[in-house]
Each structure stands twice: as C-alpha cells, then as structure tokens.
Design an enzyme around this catalytic site. Structure first.
Site, PDB file in Angstrom:
ATOM      1  N   ALA A  43       0.831  -1.208   0.000  1.00  0.00           N
ATOM      2  CA  ALA A  43       0.000   0.000   0.000  1.00  0.00           C
ATOM      3  C   ALA A  43       0.861   1.251   0.000  1.00  0.00           C
ATOM      4  O   ALA A  43       0.553   2.234  -0.697  1.00  0.00           O
ATOM      5  CB  ALA A  43      -0.930  -0.021   1.210  1.00  0.00           C
ATOM      6  N   ASN A  44       1.942   1.249   0.776  1.00  0.00           N
ATOM      7  CA  ASN A  44       2.830   2.414   0.804  1.00  0.00           C
ATOM      8  C   ASN A  44       3.385   2.724  -0.583  1.00  0.00           C
ATOM      9  O   ASN A  44       3.394   3.880  -1.027  1.00  0.00           O
ATOM     10  CB  ASN A  44       3.999   2.164   1.754  1.00  0.00           C
ATOM     11  CG  ASN A  44       3.597   2.203   3.209  1.00  0.00           C
ATOM     12  OD1 ASN A  44       2.502   2.627   3.555  1.00  0.00           O
ATOM     13  ND2 ASN A  44       4.491   1.750   4.070  1.00  0.00           N
ATOM     14  N   THR A 214      20.015   0.579  -1.173  1.00  0.00           N
ATOM     15  CA  THR A 214      19.765   1.788  -0.389  1.00  0.00           C
ATOM     16  C   THR A 214      20.629   1.794   0.867  1.00  0.00           C
ATOM     17  O   THR A 214      20.827   0.755   1.501  1.00  0.00           O
ATOM     18  CB  THR A 214      18.285   1.887  -0.005  1.00  0.00           C
ATOM     19  OG1 THR A 214      17.894   0.705   0.716  1.00  0.00           O
ATOM     20  CG2 THR A 214      17.412   2.006  -1.251  1.00  0.00           C
ATOM     21  N   THR A 242      10.045   5.669   8.786  1.00  0.00           N
ATOM     22  CA  THR A 242       9.084   4.680   8.334  1.00  0.00           C
ATOM     23  C   THR A 242       8.574   5.032   6.938  1.00  0.00           C
ATOM     24  O   THR A 242       8.118   6.153   6.700  1.00  0.00           O
ATOM     25  CB  THR A 242       7.874   4.603   9.289  1.00  0.00           C
ATOM     26  OG1 THR A 242       8.348   4.480  10.621  1.00  0.00           O
ATOM     27  CG2 THR A 242       6.983   3.426   8.943  1.00  0.00           C
ATOM     28  N   ASP A 246       9.934   2.496   0.968  1.00  0.00           N
ATOM     29  CA  ASP A 246       8.806   2.330   0.058  1.00  0.00           C
ATOM     30  C   ASP A 246       8.683   3.517  -0.888  1.00  0.00           C
ATOM     31  O   ASP A 246       8.386   3.363  -2.073  1.00  0.00           O
ATOM     32  CB  ASP A 246       7.508   2.152   0.855  1.00  0.00           C
ATOM     33  CG  ASP A 246       7.517   0.877   1.677  1.00  0.00           C
ATOM     34  OD1 ASP A 246       8.122  -0.117   1.218  1.00  0.00           O
ATOM     35  OD2 ASP A 246       6.932   0.862   2.770  1.00  0.00           O
TER      36      ASP A 246
END
Length: 302
Positions: A43-44, A214, A242, A246
């Site tokens: 979803a992110n 990353t 957080t 994503d």
C-alpha cells in the site's frame, strides 16, 4: 503520459507510538504520542507512486473489519485502482506495531489477510500487469505469490522491481527474474547467504542481476554492469524513517523510463522528503513537492 504501475503487496494499519527512546525488554515506558496510519509495503508503494503522478493498480488483500474499511477508503481516496484488491471474510486486516524514537523505528508486523494473497490472485490480475510499465513486489506476502509475480512479469516482458523486505535467503533464479532488486546492505547479505559485514560493493557484484542498494541518509548505490555507482543522499532533518524505502521504490518505478541514474536520484530525493514527516504514507511527497525540492538543489551529503 502517466506511468502505469502495478503493485503486488501488503496492506497494513500502522499503529505508531512515538517515544524519547526504545524500551528495554520487560520495561514499561511512557510514550509521547500515538496515531494509526495506513501502511504496509504494498500500500505504501502504491500510494507513493500515485502521489508522484502514476496510474496505480494494487493487487492485495484486506479483512472485512474496521481497519480494512479504513484502509480501503484511504487507498481509494489516493486514486489507487482497487479492482484487484480482495476482501477476505475469515481474516483480520494486517497490522504493524511501530515505535519511533530519535528518527529511527522498530516494527512488528502481523500479516493476517496479507497471508491470504495467493498466486491465483496475481494470475487474475494478468491483464493489469500486462498493461503496466513497471511492477513492484515486496516480501510481506507469501513467498509463492512473490515467485508468481516475478514469473508473470518475466513471461509478459514487464520489468519487475523486487524489494526483498523483510529479507530471507532466496534462490538465485528468483533474483535473476527481477529487472532490479532493491535491498539495503543487510537484506542483500541475507539474500545471498553472505556475511553482512562483507563490503556491500562486493555483494552487489555477486548478485545474479542488477541491484539498486539503499543506504539511508548516505543515498543509494546501483549496478547494472561494471562497477557500482553512487547517488548521494540529500540532507534533511529526519523525523520518522518509516516508509522511506517504500517511497524510494515507488519513485524508482515512476521515473525508471528516464534512465536508471535519473530515477535513482529522484528516488533518493523523494525518500529524503518522506522522512521529514511522521507516518509512512503521511510523509510521502507529491510530484510538485519533489519537483520543488530538486529545483532548490539541496546539498547532497558528502
């Protein structure tokens, strides 16, 4: 023309507690704030890609509960196509309990309905995947569903960006099916069954396909052939990391048509913007914000 992105992945409600530090085992610590925020790596990435201007289809699963209703409504509000989102009667929606302290986080994920996302659901979305410019997939869903996504993308000739988080050892042929694998250093070592202390550039050379690695505020390293190349990170004041990974993956998918170097630069900038606000999806920038951030030319980290 808007890029078409298909995302196969998890959907969670994030239960976010903010504290001055992380509690020790057995310790009760008073927190400073608590919020519920839509999350889940699938979803992110879908929301981040939509905010950056892409047309996004999400293939995922929710329970028929209060969190599921909220998450469904939020994704629809962001303009994500939910034609292939399943509602499961016998499962709760996924959750992630997140503690944030000093700009870092600790996370415990309960997959719930995400564990019910099956290869058959991916196959049912074949037409949507075939129309996509890029597919994104992560590992908060069953391994057989990840494999089915990688196989279908390869079969249809659609590039798949494979974000192997949370990481576990995988067969080399899985990694080879992805157009790009996007781990951090620890995740790449786990994937390859290597020592995490080994130099990450050596690990990148050992990978069976192209890698975009990353490294938090340092930025990212990427390699298709030859030696790994470095894109420096952008200096910002971090509030909550957080969802930064994503955001990075979504931006990489949205801008991949501009070439890998340009896409990695924009992905680093988008990720930097995302950590300046609390909450995974709350912090994700829109296209105009990213353009303004890059136009201001903030100094990359040395």
């Amino acid at each position: 023309m808007a890029r078409r992105i298909a995302v196969v992945g998890s959907i969670n409600m994030d239960l976010v507690t903010q504290a001055t530090r992380f509690p020790q085992p057995g310790e009760t610590l008073l927190g400073e704030d608590f919020v519920t925020v839509p999350g889940g790596k699938g979803a992110n990435q879908a929301v981040a890609a939509a905010r950056l201007g892409a047309t996004v289809t999400l293939i995922g699963a929710l329970g028929r509960d209060g969190f599921g209703d909220q998450l469904h409504a939020g994704l629809r509000h962001e303009g994500v196509d939910l034609a292939h989102l399943r509602r499961l009667d016998d499962q709760a929606s996924g959750t992630a309990s997140i503690t944030v302290a000093g700009g870092e986080n600790q996370i415990v994920v309960v997959p719930a309905a995400n564990a019910g996302l099956m290869p058959a659901h991916v196959e049912a979305a074949r037409d949507a995947i075939a129309r996509a410019d890029v597919v994104l997939v992560q590992m908060e869903i069953p391994l057989e569903t990840v494999d089915a996504t990688l196989r279908l993308g390869q079969q249809l000739g659609v590039p798949v960006i494979f974000n192997p988080a949370p990481a576990r050892p995988l067969p080399a042929e899985w990694l080879a099916r992805a157009r790009y694998v996007t781990p951090n250093q620890h995740e790449l070592a786990v994937l390859l069954g290597a020592d995490p202390a080994e130099d990450f550039r050596t690990l990148m050379r050992r990978a069976p396909g192209p890698v975009v690695l990353t490294r938090g505020g340092e930025g990212a390293w990427y390699r298709e052939q030859g030696e790994p190349r470095h894109q420096r990170g952008f200096a910002v004041e971090a509030i909550d990391s957080t969802g930064a990974g994503d955001t990075f993956n979504a931006a990489l998918a949205v801008f991949l048509h501009e070439g890998l170097a340009a896409a990695v630069r924009k992905a680093c900038a988008a990720a930097a913007l995302s950590v300046t606000r609390l909450g995974a999806q709350r912090g994700m920038p829109r296209a105009g914000e990213l353009d303004a951030f890059l136009a201001a030319a903030p100094s990359p980290r040395p």
